[in-house]
Each structure stands twice: as structure tokens, then as C-alpha cells.
Design a protein around this motif. Sequence first.
Motif, PDB file in Angstrom:
ATOM      1  N   ALA A 149      -3.220  10.103  10.845  1.00  0.00           N
ATOM      2  CA  ALA A 149      -2.832  11.506  10.645  1.00  0.00           C
ATOM      3  C   ALA A 149      -1.562  11.595   9.813  1.00  0.00           C
ATOM      4  N   TYR A 150      -0.694  10.555   9.906  1.00  0.00           N
ATOM      5  CA  TYR A 150       0.515  10.592   9.077  1.00  0.00           C
ATOM      6  C   TYR A 150       0.178  10.221   7.651  1.00  0.00           C
ATOM      7  N   GLN A 151       0.986  10.715   6.726  1.00  0.00           N
ATOM      8  CA  GLN A 151       0.698  10.532   5.316  1.00  0.00           C
ATOM      9  C   GLN A 151       1.110   9.149   4.824  1.00  0.00           C
ATOM     10  N   ARG A 152       2.384   8.779   5.060  1.00  0.00           N
ATOM     11  CA  ARG A 152       2.901   7.499   4.571  1.00  0.00           C
ATOM     12  C   ARG A 152       3.665   6.788   5.692  1.00  0.00           C
ATOM     13  N   ALA A 153       3.662   5.458   5.630  1.00  0.00           N
ATOM     14  CA  ALA A 153       4.456   4.673   6.585  1.00  0.00           C
ATOM     15  C   ALA A 153       5.242   3.620   5.817  1.00  0.00           C
ATOM     16  N   GLY A 160      13.039   3.378   3.741  1.00  0.00           N
ATOM     17  CA  GLY A 160      12.373   4.686   3.715  1.00  0.00           C
ATOM     18  C   GLY A 160      13.033   5.688   2.785  1.00  0.00           C
ATOM     19  N   ALA A 161      13.847   5.201   1.838  1.00  0.00           N
ATOM     20  CA  ALA A 161      14.615   6.119   0.973  1.00  0.00           C
ATOM     21  C   ALA A 161      13.705   7.134   0.272  1.00  0.00           C
ATOM     22  N   GLU A 162      12.558   6.655  -0.199  1.00  0.00           N
ATOM     23  CA  GLU A 162      11.644   7.533  -0.931  1.00  0.00           C
ATOM     24  C   GLU A 162      11.102   8.636  -0.008  1.00  0.00           C
ATOM     25  N   LEU A 163      10.792   8.272   1.236  1.00  0.00           N
ATOM     26  CA  LEU A 163      10.256   9.241   2.192  1.00  0.00           C
ATOM     27  C   LEU A 163      11.346  10.217   2.629  1.00  0.00           C
ATOM     28  N   CYS A 176       0.859  -1.193   0.000  1.00  0.00           N
ATOM     29  CA  CYS A 176       0.000   0.000   0.000  1.00  0.00           C
ATOM     30  C   CYS A 176       0.897   1.246   0.000  1.00  0.00           C
ATOM     31  N   GLU A 177       0.691   2.130  -0.964  1.00  0.00           N
ATOM     32  CA  GLU A 177       1.554   3.314  -1.074  1.00  0.00           C
ATOM     33  C   GLU A 177       1.447   4.217   0.138  1.00  0.00           C
ATOM     34  N   ARG A 178       0.318   4.152   0.799  1.00  0.00           N
ATOM     35  CA  ARG A 178       0.115   5.011   1.959  1.00  0.00           C
ATOM     36  C   ARG A 178       0.706   4.389   3.221  1.00  0.00           C
ATOM     37  N   LEU A 179       0.307   3.164   3.550  1.00  0.00           N
ATOM     38  CA  LEU A 179       0.673   2.580   4.844  1.00  0.00           C
ATOM     39  C   LEU A 179       1.805   1.554   4.770  1.00  0.00           C
TER      40      LEU A 179
END
Length: 269
Positions: free
Chosen positions: A96-100, A137-140, A70-73
Motif C-alpha cells: 500500500a505504501y508507495q516507496r520504501a 530517505g532524503a529524496e522521500l 528498486c525505485e519503489r521498494l
Amino acid sequence: MSLSVDIEPVPAPRLRRALTACRTGLSGVARLALDIVLPTLCVACREPVHGEGVCAACWAKLSFIAPPFCERLGIPFVYDPGPGILSMEAIADPPAYQRARAAVRFDEVARTLVHGLKYHDRTDLAPTLGRWIARAGAELLADADLVVPVPLHWRRGWARRYNQSGALATVISRQSGVRAAGDVLKRVRPTLQQAGLTRTERARNVQGAFQVASERRAEVGGRRIIVVDDVLTTGATLDACARALLRAGASNVDVLVFARVVDGARNPI
Ligand SMILES: [Zn+2]
């Protein structure tokens, strides 16, 4: 206004850890001599290992999380539904957070590593775990301004010596070049241990428990922030942290953890 890196210092390592840390600064001959006296140990099972990190057996038992998810979680999918498709959780109960993102699923070896870091003073685990998290988490991290650890959990009757999330945040910061700020987020009231609580109790337990001090709001305002923790179970603690940062003016909050609980792989919807 300066943005300082003020993560809690890791306590003085014991002899083996000190020697292990020195190893990298030694010449090849000296390192070989030290390796004979003091072989590197697998960070999970403590068996001698060639190089750093975990042995082949423990590596095989770790479930690294890879796409599709899932792109979000970051919840793994059983098949690839194509770009932009979210998990049921992300749609039904968005945090509340955008991505995990998480490096691994929380299973037996992951539990050993987390417990070592958290309860057994295994600060030597932080560099390996932190590197894995930074990779997941490189993308984040590419979009982030600031890395913030979840403030130390309240343990009744037991003062732990350091914050394991802070140790991970320090490594992630070093790996990514994204600044870390250890004391931007404060735990303003004691909370019960989340373990053993239901989903609803967990959310209630940490509701309003975190705050950004008014004098630190300028560091948070308009920033894209990543909150770091060791484990994501229901996400209640990270959600409460994200809410506090967003209330203080953060423009976006993402989440990075070492391990996340996954109740079986999901079908995308
Ligand atoms: Zn091992």
C-alpha cells in the motif's frame, strides 16, 4: 488545528549518556578533559571511538544500501538496469505504501544496533541511526509533509518504556525539518510478535491493527506521510500502517526504516 510534535519523550538517560549529551555544549578544554575521563564509545561494540557513531571495524561490517535499487521498494539490485525499473516484488505484490528506503541491510551489526535500541534501553543509538535513515530517505523526505512512527509493538507481559520508532522519527524530523506526529496512528488491537510468523501469518496478524482516530483525520487528510520503523522484514506492519493512513485520507504514504531484510541481491526484471 495545530500540528503538534508529540513524540513520546525518551526516558532520562543514564550518567554516561547525560555526560555524552553535555559534551557538545562544552569548551574545547573541558571536552578534552571529559574525553579522557569518559571516551566516546562505538554505538555497536562499545569500544572507545574517535568522534561519534560506530568504530571503523563496525562501520566496515555495516552494509549501507546505495543505488542501484528498486525505485519503489529500495531493494538492492546486482546491476543497474537504468531508471524506472522495478523489482519483481514491487510488480508481483505491490504494498500500500508507495516507496520504501532503508539505511542498511539487516545483518549482524544492524541486528546488534536494533536490539540495543529496542530491548536494551540504548536511547543513545537513536541520533546516529536516525541520521543514517534521514540520509537514506532524503529524496522521500523532500516530498513529505509528516513523519509518523509505527505505534509501539505489543509485547505480551513486557511493557517497554519507550517507542524506538518514535525516537527515530524525532531524530529524522529534526534532521529534515519535516514535522513529526507521534500519536496520529494508533494500534487499536494487540498483535502477536511478528518474529517467527510466516509471511501470510504476519499479514493476517497486523491486518486492521492500526487506525487513525477520527479527531486526528484532519492532520492526515491530503498529506504526504512517511511511516518510520526500525526494521522492514516482509513489510506487513508498514503495509497495515499505510492502509490505515490512506483510509484516513493521506494522499501518499512512503516508508523509512533503519534496516531491511534482503535475501540476497536481486536481478531486476
Ligand atoms: Zn564498533
